[in-house]
Design an enzyme around this catalytic site. Structure first.
Site, short mmCIF file in Angstrom:
data_model
loop_
_atom_site.label_atom_id
_atom_site.label_comp_id
_atom_site.label_asym_id
_atom_site.label_seq_id
_atom_site.Cartn_x
_atom_site.Cartn_y
_atom_site.Cartn_z
N HIS A 143 -6.14 -1.30 1.28
CA HIS A 143 -7.60 -1.38 1.22
C HIS A 143 -8.05 -2.36 0.14
CE1 HIS A 143 -7.83 2.96 3.04
NE2 HIS A 143 -7.27 2.08 3.85
N HIS A 145 -11.66 0.28 11.11
CA HIS A 145 -10.77 0.54 9.98
C HIS A 145 -9.36 0.04 10.26
CE1 HIS A 145 -9.37 2.31 6.25
NE2 HIS A 145 -8.28 2.65 6.93
N ASP A 182 -7.12 -2.46 7.98
CA ASP A 182 -5.72 -2.30 7.60
C ASP A 182 -4.88 -3.53 7.96
OD1 ASP A 182 -5.97 0.20 6.46
OD2 ASP A 182 -5.36 1.30 8.25
N HIS A 216 0.70 0.61 10.07
CA HIS A 216 1.24 -0.07 8.89
C HIS A 216 2.66 -0.61 9.13
CE1 HIS A 216 -2.18 0.85 6.46
NE2 HIS A 216 -2.06 2.14 6.70
N HIS A 219 6.66 -59.31 -2.06
CA HIS A 219 7.82 -58.43 -2.14
C HIS A 219 8.43 -58.27 -0.76
CE1 HIS A 219 10.17 -54.68 -2.95
NE2 HIS A 219 10.36 -55.31 -4.10
#
Length: 464
Positions: A79, A261, A265, A288, A366
């Protein structure tokens, strides 16, 4: 999306009980320098160990995401991390005098509010986005979880959940830009089903759980005896429930608050990839365990895409210093002003860019017919980049000269040709003392090292 890194202007703190440990903790957010990232620090433990916000350090995903490093654990970090991502804060140190951030009301909104009170500070470094270039997928057939990251030019997230519940049913939530997180997602609270409560309680979790910091979904008829037991569990005199609904008849903030929610997460757990994302994330039934597994897959893809020590140059992003700002600091002018942009600058590291074109004056003499950028001019351009770093340490850089004192271990590894974009990185090898700076310089074309050297220079105040 913000293109430069940000931290907070001042330290702020809040206190509260941890959801799973039940331990009251004081949490302090402190400003941090560019490229610091997000780190936790357990100031209650000996040595005050730090824990990086890194998916490879996750040790537990039981109803929350737990990190462990240097002998220290931090529980339920998602959170807080979601709040930081939602505000696009890149660098912060989070000090804790306990094992778990406060759960507050079960959402991210109170973290958002205290961080907004601290204010935000733009830093002299570009954000290093991980831009997903092709589809990256994760699937857990047993849990019916599917997650995918698709290419896009911002950060979008869509979540679908389906709990086969008459109360929740199938729900969707989405944001089309991370700037919407604060208003659309941050206030959405954590939740669980009534049938999960006893299992969580018996598993020594939700010790800090309360009906004020979690939504308990009731999808069956509950007898008075069970309500009395639940009241005791939550230290309440009584709890109530409609036939089907939310324990204690708590009002939802959104009809699809549980899905929102779950999106919160996902954002918090994917912060553990370690860099801000440019991707469209689609997630079906995430949790999770899946979020962290997906974060690891994204991190592996990010590591494969390029070594992190090579400065990332995105020409679409504004520079830290443009050519006019460089000219205000460095005394060099045509044909010896060899740096076009500064794309990164902090206390010890600088990165600059030179676009090599056929119009360079040195190509006339060069190797005519075979144009190759002289190695000595590569070193000169690298030194000018380092000069920006050295002069940034004084208050009035326009009043100083920088002079070469020595070059060591110089190697030219590949020819630099017209059309190449040279990216230089110079890093101090020791603090500047008495005006003497020693730094390691590297030059890249793409991911290929073309030149390197250790350079020593002095800064001397101009005579008035």
């Amino acid at each position: 999306m913000k293109v430069k890194q940000h931290t907070i202007k001042k330290q702020v703190e809040l206190s509260g009980v941890g959801l799973h440990t039940g331990v009251v903790s004081n949490m302090t957010f402190l400003p941090a320098p560019p490229n610091h990232g997000i780190k936790f620090q357990r100031i209650d433990l000996e040595g005050r160990p730090t824990v990086d916000a890194d998916c490879d350090l996750v040790v537990d995903v039981s109803r929350g995401t737990t990190l462990e490093q240097n002998g220290a654990r931090v529980y339920t970090v998602e959170h807080v991390l979601a709040a930081l991502v939602g505000l696009e804060i890149d660098n912060v140190l989070i000090q804790l005098d306990g094992p778990e951030p406060p759960i507050m009301d079960g959402s991210s909104i109170q973290f958002i509010e205290v961080l907004e009170d601290a204010g935000f500070e733009e830093q002299n470094a570009l954000r290093r986005f991980f831009e997903v270039q092709e589809s990256i997928q994760y699937k857990d057939s047993a849990r019916e979880v599917e997650m995918v990251a698709l290419p896009t030019d911002n950060y979008r997230v869509t979540v679908m959940v389906d709990y086969n519940s008459p109360v929740l049913g199938s729900q969707h939530a989405s944001i089309t830009d991370i700037s919407q997180f604060r208003t659309e997602i941050a206030s959405c609270r954590t939740f669980c089903f009534l049938h999960e409560l006893e299992m969580l309680y018996n598993s020594n979790l939700i010790k800090g759980g309360d009906l004020n910091n979690a939504i308990v979904v009731v999808d069956r008829v509950v007898e008075e005896k069970e309500l009395a037991h639940l009241a005791k569990m939550f230290n309440k005199q009584t709890v109530e429930v409609k036939k089907e609904g939310i324990l204690n008849n708590v009002d939802l903030r959104y009809r699809n608050e549980p899905a929102r929610h779950k999106l919160l997460d996902v954002v918090g757990d994917l912060a553990l990839v370690g860099r801000p994302l440019k991707a469209q994330i689609l997630a079906a039934r995430p949790g999770h365990a899946a979020n962290v597994a997906f974060a690891k897959k994204l991190k592996r893809a990010m590591e494969k895409a390029g070594a992190s020590h090579i400065p990332h140059y995105d020409p679409k992003l504004p520079p830290v210093m443009d050519i006019n700002q460089i000219s205000n600091i460095l005394p060099h002018r045509y044909p010896f002003q060899l740096i076009d942009k500064i794309i990164y600058l902090d206390e010890t590291v600088v990165a600059g860019v030179k676009n090599v074109t056929m119009n360079e004056p040195f190509f006339m003499g060069h190797f005519p017919g075979n144009p190759v950028m002289p190695g000595v001019l590569q070193v000169e351009a690298m030194a000018q980049t380092g000069g920006i770093l050295v002069l940034s340490t004084v208050d009035d850089p326009e009043n100083y000269w920088t002079y070469f004192l020595g070059i060591e271990n110089c190697k030219f590894r590949k020819m630099v040709l017209p059309g190449d974009t040279l990216v230089f990185k110079c890093e101090l090898l020791a603090p500047i003392r008495r005006g003497i700076a020693k730094m390691r310089g590297e030059a890249y074309v793409g991911n290929t090292l073309v030149c390197e050297a250790v350079m020593t220079a002095s800064i001397t105040r101009k005579e008035s």
